[in-house]
Design a protein around this motif. Structure first.
Motif, PDB file in Angstrom:
ATOM      1  N   SER A   1       4.456   8.968  -7.645  1.00 41.42           N
ATOM      2  CA  SER A   1       5.112   9.494  -8.039  1.00 41.42           C
ATOM      3  C   SER A   1       5.491  10.254  -7.042  1.00 41.42           C
ATOM      4  CB  SER A   1       5.373  10.279  -9.611  1.00 41.42           C
ATOM      5  OG  SER A   1       4.231  10.712  -9.906  1.00 41.42           O
ATOM      6  N   PRO A   2       6.390  11.214  -6.896  1.00 37.57           N
ATOM      7  CA  PRO A   2       7.007  11.898  -5.681  1.00 37.57           C
ATOM      8  C   PRO A   2       5.988  13.790  -6.419  1.00 37.57           C
ATOM      9  CG  PRO A   2       9.120  11.975  -6.981  1.00 37.57           C
ATOM     10  CD  PRO A   2       7.955  10.577  -7.446  1.00 37.57           C
ATOM     11  N   GLY A   3       5.839  14.552  -5.460  1.00 38.98           N
ATOM     12  CA  GLY A   3       6.025  15.592  -5.809  1.00 38.98           C
ATOM     13  C   GLY A   3       4.062  16.067  -6.276  1.00 38.98           C
ATOM     14  N   ALA A   4       3.773  16.590  -6.868  1.00 46.36           N
ATOM     15  CA  ALA A   4       1.694  16.127  -6.851  1.00 46.36           C
ATOM     16  C   ALA A   4       1.203  15.238  -7.192  1.00 46.36           C
ATOM     17  CB  ALA A   4       1.438  16.855  -8.319  1.00 46.36           C
ATOM     18  N   GLY A   5       2.025  14.102  -7.658  1.00 42.30           N
ATOM     19  CA  GLY A   5       1.415  11.935  -7.189  1.00 42.30           C
ATOM     20  C   GLY A   5       1.159  12.170  -8.628  1.00 42.30           C
TER      21      GLY A   5
ATOM     22  N   CYS B   1       0.626  -1.737   0.087  1.00 43.53           N
ATOM     23  CA  CYS B   1      -0.102   0.131  -0.345  1.00 43.53           C
ATOM     24  C   CYS B   1       0.706   1.290   0.143  1.00 43.53           C
ATOM     25  CB  CYS B   1      -1.133   0.010   1.557  1.00 43.53           C
ATOM     26  SG  CYS B   1      -0.132  -0.102   2.663  1.00 43.53           S
ATOM     27  N   CYS B   2      -0.300   2.859  -0.389  1.00 42.64           N
ATOM     28  CA  CYS B   2       0.992   3.758  -0.158  1.00 42.64           C
ATOM     29  C   CYS B   2       0.275   4.571  -0.674  1.00 42.64           C
ATOM     30  CB  CYS B   2       2.041   3.899  -1.783  1.00 42.64           C
ATOM     31  SG  CYS B   2       3.063   5.194  -1.907  1.00 42.64           S
ATOM     32  N   PHE B   3       1.048   5.575   0.450  1.00 46.00           N
ATOM     33  CA  PHE B   3       0.003   7.044   0.457  1.00 46.00           C
ATOM     34  C   PHE B   3       0.261   7.971  -0.651  1.00 46.00           C
ATOM     35  CE2 PHE B   3      -0.501   6.145   5.231  1.00 46.00           C
ATOM     36  CZ  PHE B   3      -1.530   6.516   4.938  1.00 46.00           C
ATOM     37  N   SER B   4      -0.903   8.598  -1.245  1.00 50.81           N
ATOM     38  CA  SER B   4      -0.436   9.929  -2.663  1.00 50.81           C
ATOM     39  C   SER B   4       0.593  10.590  -1.682  1.00 50.81           C
ATOM     40  CB  SER B   4      -1.474  10.077  -2.964  1.00 50.81           C
ATOM     41  OG  SER B   4      -2.343  10.798  -1.320  1.00 50.81           O
ATOM     42  N   PRO B   5       1.609  11.718  -2.456  1.00 48.11           N
ATOM     43  CA  PRO B   5       1.854  12.572  -2.189  1.00 48.11           C
ATOM     44  C   PRO B   5       1.587  13.708  -0.752  1.00 48.11           C
ATOM     45  CG  PRO B   5       2.768  12.214  -3.821  1.00 48.11           C
ATOM     46  CD  PRO B   5       1.250  11.573  -3.873  1.00 48.11           C
ATOM     47  N   ASP B   6       0.344  13.640  -0.760  1.00 49.91           N
ATOM     48  CA  ASP B   6      -0.510  15.158  -0.368  1.00 49.91           C
ATOM     49  C   ASP B   6      -1.306  14.123   0.769  1.00 49.91           C
ATOM     50  OD1 ASP B   6      -2.306  13.768  -1.347  1.00 49.91           O
ATOM     51  OD2 ASP B   6      -3.521  15.460  -2.611  1.00 49.91           O
ATOM     52  N   GLY B   7      -0.516  12.774   1.282  1.00 47.59           N
ATOM     53  CA  GLY B   7      -1.653  12.043   2.431  1.00 47.59           C
ATOM     54  C   GLY B   7      -3.458  11.749   2.398  1.00 47.59           C
ATOM     55  N   LYS B   8      -3.890  12.418   0.566  1.00 46.70           N
ATOM     56  CA  LYS B   8      -5.456  12.047   1.005  1.00 46.70           C
ATOM     57  C   LYS B   8      -5.778  10.656  -0.140  1.00 46.70           C
ATOM     58  CE  LYS B   8      -6.302  16.821   0.799  1.00 46.70           C
ATOM     59  NZ  LYS B   8      -6.119  18.287  -0.090  1.00 46.70           N
ATOM     60  N   ALA B   9      -5.406   9.974  -0.811  1.00 41.85           N
ATOM     61  CA  ALA B   9      -5.376   8.953  -0.808  1.00 41.85           C
ATOM     62  C   ALA B   9      -4.586   7.822  -0.720  1.00 41.85           C
ATOM     63  CB  ALA B   9      -5.956   9.296  -2.614  1.00 41.85           C
ATOM     64  N   LEU B  10      -5.425   6.636  -1.019  1.00 41.22           N
ATOM     65  CA  LEU B  10      -4.340   5.717  -0.488  1.00 41.22           C
ATOM     66  C   LEU B  10      -4.243   4.358  -1.696  1.00 41.22           C
ATOM     67  CD1 LEU B  10      -2.537   3.812   1.895  1.00 41.22           C
ATOM     68  CD2 LEU B  10      -4.177   3.667   3.053  1.00 41.22           C
ATOM     69  N   ALA B  11      -3.190   3.662  -2.224  1.00 39.84           N
ATOM     70  CA  ALA B  11      -2.991   2.959  -2.786  1.00 39.84           C
ATOM     71  C   ALA B  11      -3.535   1.595  -1.824  1.00 39.84           C
ATOM     72  CB  ALA B  11      -2.010   3.029  -4.157  1.00 39.84           C
ATOM     73  N   VAL B  12      -3.838   0.795  -2.935  1.00 33.50           N
ATOM     74  CA  VAL B  12      -3.939  -0.897  -2.349  1.00 33.50           C
ATOM     75  C   VAL B  12      -3.553  -1.812  -3.141  1.00 33.50           C
ATOM     76  CG1 VAL B  12      -4.793  -2.307  -0.665  1.00 33.50           C
ATOM     77  CG2 VAL B  12      -5.122   0.093  -0.042  1.00 33.50           C
ATOM     78  N   GLY B  13      -2.252  -2.493  -2.841  1.00 31.13           N
ATOM     79  CA  GLY B  13      -2.274  -3.537  -4.282  1.00 31.13           C
ATOM     80  C   GLY B  13      -2.617  -4.585  -3.829  1.00 31.13           C
ATOM     81  N   LEU B  14      -4.051  -6.314  -4.003  1.00 28.78           N
ATOM     82  CA  LEU B  14      -4.606  -6.957  -3.781  1.00 28.78           C
ATOM     83  C   LEU B  14      -3.280  -8.100  -4.392  1.00 28.78           C
ATOM     84  CD1 LEU B  14      -8.083  -6.043  -3.532  1.00 28.78           C
ATOM     85  CD2 LEU B  14      -6.313  -5.721  -1.691  1.00 28.78           C
ATOM     86  N   ASN B  15      -4.139  -9.948  -3.932  1.00 24.14           N
ATOM     87  CA  ASN B  15      -3.021 -10.950  -3.906  1.00 24.14           C
ATOM     88  C   ASN B  15      -3.536 -11.335  -5.355  1.00 24.14           C
ATOM     89  OD1 ASN B  15      -1.924 -10.640  -1.872  1.00 24.14           O
ATOM     90  ND2 ASN B  15      -3.076 -12.070  -0.678  1.00 24.14           N
ATOM     91  N   ASP B  16      -4.729 -10.628  -6.052  1.00 21.46           N
ATOM     92  CA  ASP B  16      -5.182 -11.193  -7.462  1.00 21.46           C
ATOM     93  C   ASP B  16      -5.244 -10.539  -8.744  1.00 21.46           C
ATOM     94  OD1 ASP B  16      -6.981  -8.725  -6.885  1.00 21.46           O
ATOM     95  OD2 ASP B  16      -8.764 -10.432  -6.949  1.00 21.46           O
ATOM     96  N   GLY B  17      -4.218  -9.989  -8.340  1.00 18.74           N
ATOM     97  CA  GLY B  17      -3.920  -8.622  -9.574  1.00 18.74           C
ATOM     98  C   GLY B  17      -4.390  -7.753  -9.672  1.00 18.74           C
TER      99      GLY B  17
ATOM    100  N   VAL C   1      -7.984   3.994  -2.563  1.00 19.05           N
ATOM    101  CA  VAL C   1      -9.010   4.361  -1.364  1.00 19.05           C
ATOM    102  C   VAL C   1      -9.445   5.526  -0.743  1.00 19.05           C
ATOM    103  CG1 VAL C   1      -9.624   1.989  -0.861  1.00 19.05           C
ATOM    104  CG2 VAL C   1      -7.843   3.589   0.549  1.00 19.05           C
ATOM    105  N   ASN C   2     -10.287   6.602  -0.365  1.00 23.46           N
ATOM    106  CA  ASN C   2     -10.116   7.731   0.894  1.00 23.46           C
ATOM    107  C   ASN C   2      -9.093   7.884   1.669  1.00 23.46           C
ATOM    108  OD1 ASN C   2     -10.545   9.579   2.724  1.00 23.46           O
ATOM    109  ND2 ASN C   2     -12.354  10.399   1.192  1.00 23.46           N
ATOM    110  N   ALA C   3      -8.329   7.626   2.399  1.00 24.15           N
ATOM    111  CA  ALA C   3      -6.826   7.900   3.576  1.00 24.15           C
ATOM    112  C   ALA C   3      -7.860   7.666   4.715  1.00 24.15           C
ATOM    113  CB  ALA C   3      -6.257   9.083   3.374  1.00 24.15           C
ATOM    114  N   ASP C   4      -8.922   8.761   4.267  1.00 25.27           N
ATOM    115  CA  ASP C   4      -9.828   9.615   6.496  1.00 25.27           C
ATOM    116  C   ASP C   4     -11.245   8.315   6.019  1.00 25.27           C
ATOM    117  OD1 ASP C   4      -8.057  11.311   6.819  1.00 25.27           O
ATOM    118  OD2 ASP C   4      -9.470  12.410   5.806  1.00 25.27           O
TER     119      ASP C   4
END
Length: 1974
Positions: free
Chosen positions: A1088-1092, A1043-1059, A1064-1067
């Motif tokens: 990616s850094p900066g604006a994501g 998983c990874c937060f976007s540079p502004d911390g508002k979004a959260l990306a999650v990789g799953l086991n089925d590909g 998602v919204n980080a809050d």
């Protein structure tokens, strides 16, 4: 459908016919109740002859072969055979086990004996070493063990008149043992001339060290001490098998069938010849006798027991008979009477009465009998023979009816038809013959359908059909009597069988196990009336099954008793009994059949029955009657917890790898980082596979575990403290009744249990060495003293511990199935229960074992939890179906439904119980489980507002419950810990992920938050600020790995086991967008850094996809990787991606298109990366460990300030490195907390915290980052890196020598001179002229009485009869072992005496009288010495010696503890320190002793020396440890120092825990070789180094260095207990300021130096000790010096040669002084009466030989370089010197007339010089043709001849001064010699012993009287013989003390003393001669 349970009826053993007389002896005794105890097969029998009753002991599982009776005659010990044989001690009255002794012997236990008090039991094994073991049998503990002998031992006995002495005997030997400490030390009996060396079969001990023994030839040998005193010849005609001692005297029994009685002085009383009595027969052989009052019991080889009354001794009573040796196969029962018939290979047929339990008829046949049958009318008995014939007898009078032989091979089965008309005979010729009974057994038919031997047959009830089984497993049918095979099976449908004894057929399918095709069932018999079947098999089991049993693997009841194969089984005619017969044990067992009983009586079964009625474990194969297992439990039983690599394996792996990487290690390696981390908080609780592992402590904190950490959680402050002693997953936790200590058990190859204090977090005790793979259950006893544990091995071993001592009290295999819980009975700590898969067992302790019985529950259920109730017999257990079972003793009283689904936890309260189950409900019950008082459902709705997180689901499965402080504490399977208030609200305290690996981890870009995603299909957000709680959770449809937060911390990306992946919204965690483009796992995901703007998504199918976040489109794919992607990082500009793959590739791609780039390594380092989580590349190459073959670095993360790189790896380590990590194997700081692999590590945005997640342990751990300069937190102080630095502080020759020396074992030493040729005792002698003429040689004394002796000697001898020398007594020793040993000189008795050692002698020197006294019990060189400073143990000394392998035999290394004043040995500790013991130290209380070995592991061991018990042992270090010392104020803390090593140790229970010294606190400090240790107050330790510095440690951290305390190595330090001052000694040139000896204050800040006035260029101090105002110093130069503290005056107390060997020895012709010359280049003059060195001369070259002139005015010295010197004694001026030879001068001699000097050298030459020609010393002649180097020379009395002994084992004689060889033997025989020092010559052949194949007799000297010769040899022995000794292997006395290799030995004038010189020990021993009286 047939019932598939085991039958309800059962069998009870009622009678055993027989006695084991073959291959056993001394196994028949009267008990105190006048019953007879003996054994048969695997059963101990107690037979009451008056009432004709038998009781049985059934505790063994194989043949019993030995028996001993306790002196009080109630208890019996029996030993058995088997792979892991054990000994049972049992009560002959109750026939219950009292103790089980196991885990020592293999193959079998051959002999047993109790000592006089009955406290100890000795046993002898059947293994190749015939191990002898002494037990404290009540505790089941081994006191001592040793190899017994290379051949069989037949008998062993305690000496009943001397404590701690034993005698054993056997094939060609008898040995006398003494027990001291843990050592059994043997002395072989000396047969001498009194008797022949032969096999001794039995023995008995009498008063005054007298032992009587019975020999193979029928003589009695009588021993006094270890010597054969006399023999009583012909006591028996042949071997004496048994000897029994009683108040009246001795009874012996032999192979000649006689019993003899002797009085107490072994005078004969009477003889009873059993062969001559009515019951006797030829060949009767007695194996056992027991004499008790006027009764004698006799056991014979042929299984009879006779009882003889002494005054009516011609009429012995035959009280028991059985078949003799030979297989027993034939069994038949009478059709109408209670009779059984048996026939055996002993050719006898016997009829037994089943009612009277007696033999009523016996008849001997011509052939071995293999089967029997009785006709239907009971008149005829048919017997099938081994030779293929059969015989029919009349039962009435055993007369023969008919004998028929139609077959060649054995008849295996015969049966009469039910109508009595026919007899079917089945043979091994594959056929069945049918005979007509009325036609006088005429053959009427034959059945020939089988192609294998016939095994079983049955007739049909109408006698028309016969069914057969054969050896190939076929079942065939025949029509009778014609014998035609029936092929049409329809015809057989209605056939009813008269009997069923076949093993094949549908009715008996169930007798075979489910999945096997083995044919090991020998016999079956069906009881149609009761519908039961009995079977007999090859494993000695009798089984009872239902009949018919159609499905394979039916349930059964099994009965043990027969030892090996049971050959036959039959029901008696009325089905009252079952008869079984044993093949090898040739015994007949009669079992009573007990039909089904009403359940009411079941409670009152006699204890005996419940033992035999073991409802077997194997019978659970078909689980039709067991409910399906709950999925959770199913999952849990599958877990094995096995590891590829265990942490214990790491040191060895490292060592292996180090070898490979030596080169790299030399390079400069990156330093460890300055900053560190400290464990701060853990989110997680192990609930998914553990139960009842959560408790309140005394102070109201909460203790539980997760991963490898024990956690103490304070719920008020929301903080955690950690116990970090474990290094792998903790699986169970139990709390002490006082709630202050906790026990935790872990996974591991040799898994350990830690008991630790919840306040201090310190280990109180560590228990290891018993459980493999892991520990899965623990429980404390109610008094808190004991702990029970269960292992994860296949047998789920149960161990009961005394945990404080760390002692195993008892152990036993628990069950094949998994055990979930163990509980000790709170009222009776000797009882316990275990519960688990399909079983509940009730155990009680018996010595070193546990005896378990299964609970009787009808059907088998799986138990998940259990607890004792309000009385000792009430037990409550929770099942997997939701019931609570209520037990009384082992009987199930009733069940109560408590939960839906399994009951996982039950807890007893004062009044009532609380239970928790899978249904998520906590229930409170009253104290009888009749009413449920209250239930609490765990639901989100009732969660209190103060909760630290969210419930994942309602009603989670409850795994642990605990009560206290007004709350109920609940642990759930989902990893939550909740607190339930009694009034209802629930607070969530701690939570973590559920089962499944956790991989995904991301930290928020600017808030103290992190996100995790796991295989448990949840995504969670955690607050890292002090509130430590889970803020949000979302369930996913699939598990995720990144998983990874976007540079502004508002979004959260999650990789799953089925590909697929989501953003998602980080809050709120609600979906924003999701994609599914790949099939394999998404392994990493990054904005990616900066604006994501871009999102890179890496997957397991080798691609990285790049998405545009704004447009939600895939814009690029990175291709070209060979393997799955593991890590990815963006550069700062968002233009470049760095990728790592599973193939260890480092690849670069350009974003957003994904084009692959190749970038040179130098450029990669310059690129500014936004993050660094990759593990490959030059800038991180140092993070890969030495053992990277075994372990992967799985994760890395660079701190935001770019200084510290954190990594996680497969072994669970978190490591910190200084970035960039260039060069291989960088140094690091390492932290252990995760148990298995660390899957991810991340720094928070401000670097204040490090967050790590564990794979298997599901934890999220938060570490506080402590910047540089902040003193590192102690508890988690990291281990330093793997490879030590190569520079260790310099080189020193003394240290190197001490480190590299290999100590020779005297017994294995080889010759010191390079000899060639055949040894004298092996040379073939040519007969001399005299012998040809018949003159006896040696009658003429070769040393003349007319010796031209100096005046004084002749006048001394005038008119005196010369007296031979009888003995030598050690008087003086000049020498001290300082050159390679240290800390070995001490004051005793307030400084009146000193103690030190040399060779194998401990020496106590009184300083006022300068008298020496010696401790001479060591068998080899002493290497270390220490004294006990505790006032309770005054003058107690411990010395350790060298030794061979650590196999506990007499040559093993040992430590002796002894009293310095009385020289009494207090204890001997044999140890496993192969090679030797190099350091010993007593603890503060004086009760413990610490030893260090020279073995490759340099083992460290702690002993309770008074008991000889080993407390703990551990591998010390891979290289040499020099010293280990206890802290002077402690019994648990000690420090060891050695080559690049200092370790701080703690003893916890039985375990040794250690910490390496940490150097990182001082800049540039490096680990040097440490040589010595001293102590200061407040946990300060001082260690002296090879460079002369002293390191000062606080705890285990280096705080200061005292630079150059000495200029050279600091070899020794001494801490004065009374004032704390410290003395140091080192290697230093004496100067004005400094000296090799210094006295320091308590903190090593100020010092005063002393100079040793030895005149040496360099002083080297090896030992220091401080007394009152005096300091005692031992030096490398073998001096011991006393230095006054006030005036610094030196007084030399002891001198010695500093380097050896001492070759030269010369005694003065008229005074008691002598000279020695040695390799150290000195010649020293010693005065015997003054006991001191008078003078020494430094020659500057090593000296080899020295000799006085006949007047004593001159001395000649021969040198190693070929020079020789002559000195004038008075002035010590050189008279002359000469060098005519290049190599060493070996011997130098003045002629008796003082004219010639003979000089013998290695150049095979002897040169003659004429001294009358003056000091220019021109050679006048030399002897040529000497075959080898010269060893010794002697002049003749008239100075005309010289005899020379050479290195070719040849003795030559030459004329003087011509140098011509004299070859004429008669001529030589007439020469009279002035001296004799030769080891060769016919006159001295007898001095060569048998065992000199590799070693030699090196030196000899004949006394001045000419009556004795004394020799020295390579084994270090001084021997005294008569002279001459021409017979080989002459008798002698030997004297021990020297090390290997004696170089020289001489008599002083007047034969007052013998002086011997040592090679290896550089010591001179002076022995006083004891002359024979006139």
């Amino acid at each position: 459908m047939a019932d598939r349970t085991a039958p309800n009826c059962h069998l009870r053993l009622e009678w055993v016919y027989g006695y084991r007389g073959h291959q056993c002896r001394n196994n028949l005794y009267y008990t105190a109740a006048k019953e007879i105890v003996y054994f048969v097969a695997g059963v101990g029998v107690v037979y009451n002859t008056r009432e004709h009753k038998q009781k049985f002991y059934l505790g063994h599982n194989d043949d019993i072969i030995s028996l001993a009776l306790h002196p009080e005659r109630v208890l019996v010990a029996t030993g058995q055979v088997g792979k892991e044989p054990y000994i049972c001690v049992w009560d002959s009255y109750t026939v219950q086990t009292v103790s089980i002794l196991k885990d020592v012997h293999s193959h079998g236990v051959a002999c047993l004996a109790f000592d006089l008090e009955g406290q100890c039991l000795v046993s002898v094994g059947l293994d190749s070493k015939n191990t002898i073991c002494v037990w404290d049998w009540r505790r089941g503990k081994v006191l001592a063990a040793a190899p017994g002998h290379t051949d069989r031992i037949f008998d062993i006995s305690w000496d009943l008149y001397q404590p701690s002495k034993l005698v054993s005997c056997g094939v060609k030997h008898i040995k006398f043992w003494s027990l001291c400490g843990n050592a059994l030390t043997p002395k072989r009996g000396v047969f001498g001339k009194t008797g022949d060396l032969q096999t001794i079969l039995c023995l008995a001990c009498a008063k005054d060290e007298v032992t009587y023994s019975g020999a193979l030839n029928g003589d009695i040998y009588v021993w006094k001490g270890i010597n054969l005193m006399r023999t009583v010849q012909g006591a028996h005609g042949s071997g004496i098998f048994s000897m029994n001692v009683c108040e009246e005297g001795f009874a012996t029994g032999g192979r000649d069938g006689c019993v003899r009685l002797w009085d107490l002085n072994f005078k004969p009383i009477t003889v009873i010849d059993l062969r001559e009595t009515d019951q006797g027969y030829k060949g009767l052989s007695v194996r056992s006798v027991c004499w008790r009052g006027d009764h004698i019991l006799v056991g014979t080889q042929d299984s009879e027991i006779f009882e003889v009354v002494v005054h009516d001794r011609n009429k012995p009573f035959l009280i028991m008979q059985g078949h003799c040796e030979g297989e027993l196969w034939a069994l038949a029962v009478h059709p109408t009477k209670p009779l059984a018939m048996t026939g055996s290979d002993d050719r006898s047929v016997r009829i037994w009465s089943l009612i009277d339990h007696a033999l009523i008829a016996r008849c001997n046949m011509e052939e071995p009998i293999r089967c029997a049958a009785v006709s239907t009318d009971g008149i005829h008995l048919a017997l099938g023979m081994k030779d293929g014939s059969f015989t029919v007898l009349r039962v009435r009078d055993m007369t023969e009816v008919v004998h028929i032989k139609d077959r060649k091979e054995a008849i295996h089965e015969l049966k009469y038809s039910p109508d009595g008309g026919h007899l079917a005979v089945g043979s091994n010729d594959n056929s069945v013959d049918i005979y007509g009974v009325v036609q006088r057994y005429k053959k009427v038919g034959e059945c020939i359908g089988s192609n294998s031997f016939i095994t079983h047959m049955d007739w049909s009830t109408d006698s028309k059909y016969l069914q057969t089984n054969d050896g190939s497993g076929r079942r065939l049918f025949y029509r009778m009597p014609s014998g035609k095979e029936v092929t049409n099976r329809e015809e057989l449908k209605l056939v009813q069988w008269a009997s069923w004894t076949c093993v094949l057929g549908p009715e008996v399918n169930g007798i075979w196990p489910k999945y096997s095709d083995i044919n090991d069932i020998n016999s079956v018999d069906a009881n149609f009336n009761n519908q039961v079947l009995v079977t007999a098999d090859d494993y000695g089991l009798v089984k009872l099954l239902r009949y018919p049993c159609v499905k394979k693997g039916a349930k059964f009841k099994k009965y043990l008793g027969h030892s090996a194969h049971i050959t036959n089984v039959r029901w008696s005619h009325d089905y009252q009994w079952v008869i079984t017969i044993g093949g090898a044990d040739h015994s007949v067992f009669q079992w009573k059949f007990v039909p089904e009983r009403k359940s009411k009586e079941a409670v009152h079964i006699a204890p005996q029955e419940s033992l035999a009625d073991s409802n077997s474990e194997e019978s659970d194969s078909d689980q039709s009657d067991v409910p399906e297992m709950d999925s959770e439990i199913e999952q849990e039983t599958q877990l094995t917890y096995r590891r590829q690599v265990y942490k214990e394996d790491l040191p060895q792996l490292k060592e292996q790898c180090k070898e490979k990487h030596r080169a790299t290690a030399m390079k400069k390696r990156e330093r460890a980082p300055g900053s560190g981390v400290k464990l701060h908080f853990i989110h997680g609780y192990r609930g998914y596979d553990c139960r009842s592992n959560l408790f309140y402590t005394q102070t109201g904190e909460i203790v539980y575990h997760v991963a490898a950490i024990g956690i103490v959680y304070n719920r008020q402050q929301n903080t955690q403290r950690f116990y970090m002693g474990h290094d792998d997953d903790i699986l169970c936790l139990a709390i002490h009744p006082l709630k202050d200590f906790v026990a935790t058990g872990q996974v591991g190859r040799d898994s350990c249990i830690h008991i630790w204090d919840t306040e201090t977090l310190k280990p109180m005790s560590v228990l290891r060495g018993f459980h493999q793979l892991g520990v899965c259950a623990l429980d404390f006893s109610a008094d808190g003293k004991r702990l029970a544990s269960v292992g994860l091995d296949d047998n789920h071993t149960i161990v009961l511990w005394d945990w404080r001592k760390g002692e195993k009290l008892s152990a036993m295999r628990g069950s094949k199935d998994k055990i979930f819980v163990v509980k000790i009975n709170p009222y009776l700590p000797d009882k316990l229960i275990t519960a688990g898969v399909k079983h509940m067992k009730f155990w009680h302790k018996a010595g070193g074992g546990l005896i378990g019985r299964k609970g009787n529950m009808g059907k088998t259920e799986t138990m998940m939890c259990a607890v004792y109730g309000w009385s000792e017999e009430m037990v409550f257990s929770g099942t997997c179906t939701g019931d609570i079972c209520i037990w009384r003793d082992m009987f199930l009283m009733k069940t109560v439904k408590a939960h839906d689904g399994p009951v996982f936890s039950v807890h007893a309260l004062e009044k009532g119980f609380v239970t928790g189950g899978k249904d998520g409900i906590v229930a409170l019950w009253d104290d009888t489980f009749e009413r449920c008082l209250k239930t609490y459902a765990i639901k989100r709705a009732v969660l209190a507002p103060g909760s630290k997180g969210l419930l994942l689901e309602d009603n989670p499965s409850i795994r642990a419950i605990s009560l206290g402080h007004g709350h109920i504490l609940v642990g759930t399977k989902n990893g939550e810990i909740l607190e339930v208030d009694k009034s209802g609200p629930i607070t969530l305290l701690v939570q973590g992920h559920m089962e499944g690996e956790v991989w995904g981890l991301a930290t928020h870009p600017h808030l103290p938050l992190c996100a995790t995603v796991s295989d448990d299909k949840t995504l969670r957000i955690w607050d890292l600020s002090p509130s430590h709680c889970m803020l949000a959770v979302r369930k996913l449809r699939k598990g995720g790995r990144c998983c990874c937060f976007s540079p502004d911390g508002k979004a959260l990306a999650v990789g799953l086991n089925d590909g697929s992946f989501l953003i998602v919204n980080a809050d709120t965690l609600e979906d924003l967008v999701s994609f599914h483009h790949r099939k394999d796992i998404i392994s990493d995901i990054r904005f990616s850094p900066g604006a994501g703007k871009y999102l890179a998504v890496a997957s397991g199918d080798t691609f990285v996809d790049i998405y545009n976040v704004m447009s939600s489109k895939r814009v690029g794919v990175c291709k070209g990787c060979l393997n799955y992607i593991t890590h990815l990082d963006w550069d700062k500009r968002g233009k470049l991606l760095q990728v790592n793959t599973g193939a260890k590739e480092q690849v670069f791609f350009e974003a957003p298109r994904g084009k692959r780039q190749t970038i040179p390594a130098t450029e990669v380092e310059k690129i500014d990366w936004s993050t660094w989580t990759c593990v490959l590349g030059t800038s991180v190459e140092g993070i890969w460990p030495l053992i990277s073959e075994v372990t992967e670095v799985t994760a890395a993360c660079l701190s935001n300030d770019r200084k510290v790189l954190a990594t996680g790896d497969d072994l669970g380590y978190v490591k910190l490195f200084r970035y960039p990590v260039k060069g291989k194997y960088a140094k690091f700081k390492r932290y252990v907390a995760h148990s298995t692999h660390v899957t991810n590590v991340r720094w928070t945005h401000d670097d204040s915290l490090l967050v790590t997640v564990g794979g298997g342990d599901t934890c999220l751990m938060i570490w506080a980052h402590e910047p540089e300069g902040h003193r590192e937190f102690k508890q988690c102080d990291s281990e330093e890196s793997d490879i030590e630095s190569e520079d260790d502080g310099g080189y020193d020759s003394d240290v190197t020598r001490e480190n590299e020396i290999t100590y020779t074992i005297k017994a294995l030493s080889t010759n010191m001179r390079p000899m060639t040729g055949v040894k004298p005792h092996l040379q073939l002698k040519e007969p001399s002229v005299d012998e040809r003429q018949g003159v006896v040689r040696g009658s003429r004394p070769p040393v003349s009485r007319a010796l031209p002796q100096p005046e004084k000697l002749q006048t001394n001898n005038v008119g005196k009869k010369k007296r031979p020398i009888e003995d030598l007594v050690l008087e003086l020793v000049f020498g001290y072992r300082g050159n390679d040993c240290r800390n070995n000189v001490h004051y005793l008795n307030e400084g009146a005496d000193i103690i030190y050692h040399t060779a194998s002698v401990g020496i106590v020197l009184n300083l006022t009288t300068s008298c020496q006294s010696f401790y001479v019990e060591h068998s080899d060189d002493i290497l270390c010495l220490t004294i006990n400073q505790h006032p309770k143990f005054p003058n107690v000394v411990a010395t350790g010696q060298v030794g061979d392998t650590g196999d506990m035999s007499a040559t093993s290394p040992s430590i002796h503890v002894w009293d310095a004043m009385t020289k009494q040995t207090l204890s001997v500790l044999r140890c496993f320190h192969a090679g030797g013991v190099c350091s010993v130290s007593f603890s503060a209380t004086g009760k413990l002793l610490l030893s260090v070995g020279l073995d490759p592991e340099h083992t460290v061991t702690i002993w309770k020396w008074q008991e000889g018990a080993k407390v703990a042992s551990r591998i010390g270090h891979t290289q040499r440890i020099f010293v280990a010392e206890f802290r002077p104020d402690s019994d648990t803390h000690f420090v060891s120092v050695g080559i690049k090593h200092v370790r701080f140790w703690t003893l916890a229970g039985r375990a040794l825990l250690s910490k390496k010294g940490v150097l990182s606190s001082i800049e540039d400090a490096r680990m040097q070789t440490m040589l010595s240790v001293a102590f200061g107050a407040n946990n300060l330790t001082f260690t002296g180094t090879i460079s002369g510095d002293v390191c000062v440690w606080k705890e285990h951290i280096l705080v200061r260095i005292v630079a150059k305390a000495h200029t050279g190595p600091v070899f020794t330090m001494y801490t004065t207990l009374r004032d704390g001052l410290i003395v140091t000694g080192g290697k230093e040139r004496p100067s004005k300021e400094g000296g090799a000896l210094k006295l320091w204050d308590q903190e090593l800040k100020r010092c005063r130096a002393f100079r040793l006035e030895t005149g040496q260029v360099i002083d080297c101090v090896r030992s220091v000790c401080r007394g009152k105002g005096k300091i005692l110093v031992g030096t490398r130069n073998a001096e011991i010096i006393e230095v006054g503290e006030k005036n610094a005056a030196c007084n030399i107390l002891v001198n010695g040669h500093m380097d050896g060997p001492i070759w030269g020895l010369g005694t003065h012709p008229s005074r008691d002084v002598f000279l020695s010359a040695a390799e150290d280049g000195t010649v020293r003059l010693w005065d015997i009466p003054e006991k001191k060195m008078l003078n020494k001369v430094n020659l500057g070259h090593p000296a080899r030989t020295i000799s006085y002139s006949p007047e004593g005015d001159m001395v000649a010295i021969g040198m190693k370089n070929g020079e020789f010197i002559i000195l004038i004694v008075a002035s010590l001026k050189i008279w002359g010197k000469k060098r005519d030879r290049r190599s060493a001068i070996q011997d130098i001699r003045f002629s008796p007339n003082s004219r010639y000097l003979a000089v013998g050298s290695t150049e095979s030459a002897v040169d003659f010089y004429d001294l009358t020609l003056g000091p220019q010393l021109n050679r006048i002649n030399c002897c040529r043709d000497i075959p080898s180097f010269v060893m010794q020379m002697d002049f003749s009395a008239d100075s005309n001849y010289v005899q020379i002994s050479t290195g070719a084992y040849k003795r030559l004689v030459y004329e003087v001064p011509s140098g011509k060889q004299v070859t004429e033997q008669t001529h030589i025989d007439r020469i009279t010699w002035a001296t004799w020092t030769s080891v060769l010559g016919d006159e001295v052949v007898g001095i060569w012993s048998r065992n000199t194949d590799k070693a030699d007799v090196t030196c000899a000297c004949v006394s001045h009287s000419g009556l004795n010769i004394v020799t020295g040899d390579d084994f270090g022995m001084v021997k005294l013989f008569d002279f001459p000794c021409p017979e080989k292997f002459a008798k002698h006395k030997r004297f021990l003390g020297h090390s290997a290799h004696l170089t020289n030995v001489r008599f002083t004038n007047g034969d007052r003393f013998v002086v011997s010189a040592g090679g290896d020990d550089r010591s001179l021993f002076v022995w006083r001669c004891v002359h024979a009286p006139h």
